[in-house]
Design a protein around this motif. Structure first.
Motif, PDB file in Angstrom:
ATOM      1  N   SER A   1       0.832  -1.196   0.000  1.00 24.16           N
ATOM      2  CA  SER A   1       0.000   0.000   0.000  1.00 24.16           C
ATOM      3  C   SER A   1       0.875   1.258   0.000  1.00 24.16           C
ATOM      4  O   SER A   1       0.610   2.201  -0.742  1.00 24.16           O
ATOM      5  CB  SER A   1      -0.922  -0.002   1.222  1.00 24.16           C
ATOM      6  N   ASP A   2       1.917   1.264   0.828  1.00 22.00           N
ATOM      7  CA  ASP A   2       2.833   2.407   0.877  1.00 22.00           C
ATOM      8  C   ASP A   2       3.537   2.609  -0.457  1.00 22.00           C
ATOM      9  O   ASP A   2       3.666   3.735  -0.941  1.00 22.00           O
ATOM     10  CB  ASP A   2       3.877   2.228   1.984  1.00 22.00           C
ATOM     11  N   ARG A   3       3.964   1.521  -1.075  1.00 22.60           N
ATOM     12  CA  ARG A   3       4.654   1.598  -2.360  1.00 22.60           C
ATOM     13  C   ARG A   3       3.728   2.167  -3.426  1.00 22.60           C
ATOM     14  O   ARG A   3       4.105   3.030  -4.207  1.00 22.60           O
ATOM     15  CB  ARG A   3       5.161   0.210  -2.758  1.00 22.60           C
TER      16      ARG A   3
ATOM     17  N   LEU B   1       5.008  20.054  -1.334  1.00 24.96           N
ATOM     18  CA  LEU B   1       4.764  19.690   0.065  1.00 24.96           C
ATOM     19  C   LEU B   1       3.301  19.911   0.440  1.00 24.96           C
ATOM     20  O   LEU B   1       2.700  19.091   1.147  1.00 24.96           O
ATOM     21  CB  LEU B   1       5.688  20.465   0.997  1.00 24.96           C
ATOM     22  N   ARG B   2       2.728  20.997  -0.044  1.00 29.45           N
ATOM     23  CA  ARG B   2       1.311  21.262   0.234  1.00 29.45           C
ATOM     24  C   ARG B   2       0.422  20.192  -0.407  1.00 29.45           C
ATOM     25  O   ARG B   2      -0.539  19.720   0.200  1.00 29.45           O
ATOM     26  CB  ARG B   2       0.935  22.662  -0.269  1.00 29.45           C
ATOM     27  N   PHE B   3       0.755  19.803  -1.631  1.00 28.30           N
ATOM     28  CA  PHE B   3       0.024  18.737  -2.318  1.00 28.30           C
ATOM     29  C   PHE B   3       0.049  17.458  -1.478  1.00 28.30           C
ATOM     30  O   PHE B   3      -0.975  16.804  -1.290  1.00 28.30           O
ATOM     31  CB  PHE B   3       0.646  18.499  -3.701  1.00 28.30           C
ATOM     32  N   LEU B   4       1.229  17.114  -0.960  1.00 26.33           N
ATOM     33  CA  LEU B   4       1.357  15.897  -0.151  1.00 26.33           C
ATOM     34  C   LEU B   4       0.593  16.012   1.161  1.00 26.33           C
ATOM     35  O   LEU B   4      -0.005  15.035   1.627  1.00 26.33           O
ATOM     36  CB  LEU B   4       2.823  15.575   0.096  1.00 26.33           C
ATOM     37  N   GLU B   5       0.586  17.202   1.766  1.00 25.78           N
ATOM     38  CA  GLU B   5      -0.196  17.409   2.991  1.00 25.78           C
ATOM     39  C   GLU B   5      -1.681  17.145   2.745  1.00 25.78           C
ATOM     40  O   GLU B   5      -2.360  16.554   3.573  1.00 25.78           O
ATOM     41  CB  GLU B   5      -0.036  18.846   3.499  1.00 25.78           C
ATOM     42  N   LEU B   6      -2.161  17.597   1.595  1.00 30.90           N
ATOM     43  CA  LEU B   6      -3.583  17.447   1.275  1.00 30.90           C
ATOM     44  C   LEU B   6      -3.954  16.038   0.846  1.00 30.90           C
ATOM     45  O   LEU B   6      -5.022  15.537   1.193  1.00 30.90           O
ATOM     46  CB  LEU B   6      -3.977  18.435   0.167  1.00 30.90           C
TER      47      LEU B   6
ATOM     48  N   GLU C   1       4.735  10.611   6.633  1.00 33.18           N
ATOM     49  CA  GLU C   1       5.678  11.250   7.559  1.00 33.18           C
ATOM     50  C   GLU C   1       6.375  12.413   6.871  1.00 33.18           C
ATOM     51  O   GLU C   1       6.719  12.325   5.690  1.00 33.18           O
ATOM     52  CB  GLU C   1       6.714  10.237   8.031  1.00 33.18           C
ATOM     53  N   PRO C   2       6.620  13.513   7.582  1.00 31.27           N
ATOM     54  CA  PRO C   2       7.265  14.684   6.976  1.00 31.27           C
ATOM     55  C   PRO C   2       8.606  14.360   6.312  1.00 31.27           C
ATOM     56  O   PRO C   2       8.893  14.866   5.223  1.00 31.27           O
ATOM     57  CB  PRO C   2       7.445  15.650   8.148  1.00 31.27           C
ATOM     58  N   ALA C   3       9.399  13.498   6.921  1.00 31.71           N
ATOM     59  CA  ALA C   3      10.698  13.145   6.327  1.00 31.71           C
ATOM     60  C   ALA C   3      10.493  12.425   4.994  1.00 31.71           C
ATOM     61  O   ALA C   3      11.233  12.665   4.032  1.00 31.71           O
ATOM     62  CB  ALA C   3      11.508  12.276   7.284  1.00 31.71           C
ATOM     63  N   ARG C   4       9.488  11.553   4.930  1.00 31.02           N
ATOM     64  CA  ARG C   4       9.206  10.833   3.676  1.00 31.02           C
ATOM     65  C   ARG C   4       8.695  11.799   2.606  1.00 31.02           C
ATOM     66  O   ARG C   4       9.043  11.689   1.442  1.00 31.02           O
ATOM     67  CB  ARG C   4       8.189   9.722   3.941  1.00 31.02           C
TER      68      ARG C   4
END
Length: 186
Positions: A17-19, A46-51, A57-60
Motif C-alpha cells: 500500500s505504501d509503495r 509539500l502542500r500537495f502531499l499534505e492534502l 511522515e514529513p521526512a518521507r
C-alpha cells in the motif's frame, strides 16, 4: 482545482500500500508540478502531499519532493518538463513490421517535441532497476515505433522513470530496436 483523488489503493500488505501510494503521488507530482514556477515547486509539492497524503511522515514527504524535483531539474530531462511537453498523452499509430502493419494504442506518461527530437518518458511504480525489464523495453519500443511513424525525420529518445526513487533509465536505440523485433516475432 481538481477534486482530491483517492491515492490510497487497496493492497494486501501495508508495504504494498505504501509503495503504491508513493508511486501515485510521485506520478501526480511529475505530471502537474512542471506547470508551477520553479521557485514555488518545493512548497507546492509539500502542500500537495499534505492534502493528498496527510499521514505521510514529513521526512518521507521531503524525500519524495526532493526526488521529484531532481528529475524535473535534471538537465538531460529538461525537454520533458519544459515548453512543448505534455503529460498523459494518448497515442495511436500504425507501424510497418516484417509481418505486416501493427496498430499501437497507448498512453505516454510524458512526451516532448523539440526541433530535432521527440522525448518519451514512462513512469514505473515497480522496484528501480539499473536496466529495464523485457516488458518495459517492449513497451518503450512500441512507443518509440509509434512516435517515429508520427514524427518522421525526428530522433526519438525514451526513458523510464521509477517512481519509488525517481531514478531514470534510458535504454539505447539498439536495445529498443531488438525489443521491437522480438515483439514482431511473437
Amino acid at each position: 482545482a481538481d477534486a482530491a483523488p483517492d491515492f490510497i489503493a487497496a493492497a494486501p500488505a501495508r508495504r504494498d500500500s505504501d509503495r503504491l501510494l508513493i508511486g501515485r503521488l510521485t506520478h501526480a507530482l511529475l505530471q502537474h508540478l512542471p506547470r508551477c514556477a520553479a521557485e514555488r515547486r518545493p512548497l507546492v509539492a509539500l502542500r500537495f502531499l499534505e492534502l493528498h497524503a496527510p499521514r505521510l511522515e514529513p521526512a518521507r514527504s521531503e524525500t519524495l519532493v526532493r526526488a521529484v524535483l531532481d528529475v524535473i531539474d535534471h538537465p538531460s530531462l529538461a525537454p520533458l518538463f519544459g515548453a512543448g511537453s505534455a503529460a498523459e498523452v494518448d497515442i495511436v499509430a500504425r507501424i510497418d513490421t516484417p509481418r505486416g502493419p501493427r496498430d499501437i494504442v497507448g498512453r505516454i506518461d510524458r512526451i516532448a517535441e523539440t526541433e530535432s527530437e521527440v522525448f518519451i518518458a514512462d513512469f514505473k511504480t515497480g522496484a528501480p532497476r539499473l536496466s529495464p525489464g523485457v516488458a518495459q523495453l517492449r513497451q518503450l519500443a512500441l512507443y518509440r515505433a509509434a512516435a517515429l511513424a508520427l514524427y518522421p525525420g525526428k530522433k526519438v529518445r525514451c526513458v523510464l522513470i521509477f517512481t519509488q526513487d525517481a531514478s531514470v533509465v534510458e535504454p539505447g536505440e539498439v536495445a529498443l530496436e531488438q525489443a521491437l523485433r522480438e515483439i514482431d516475432a511473437l
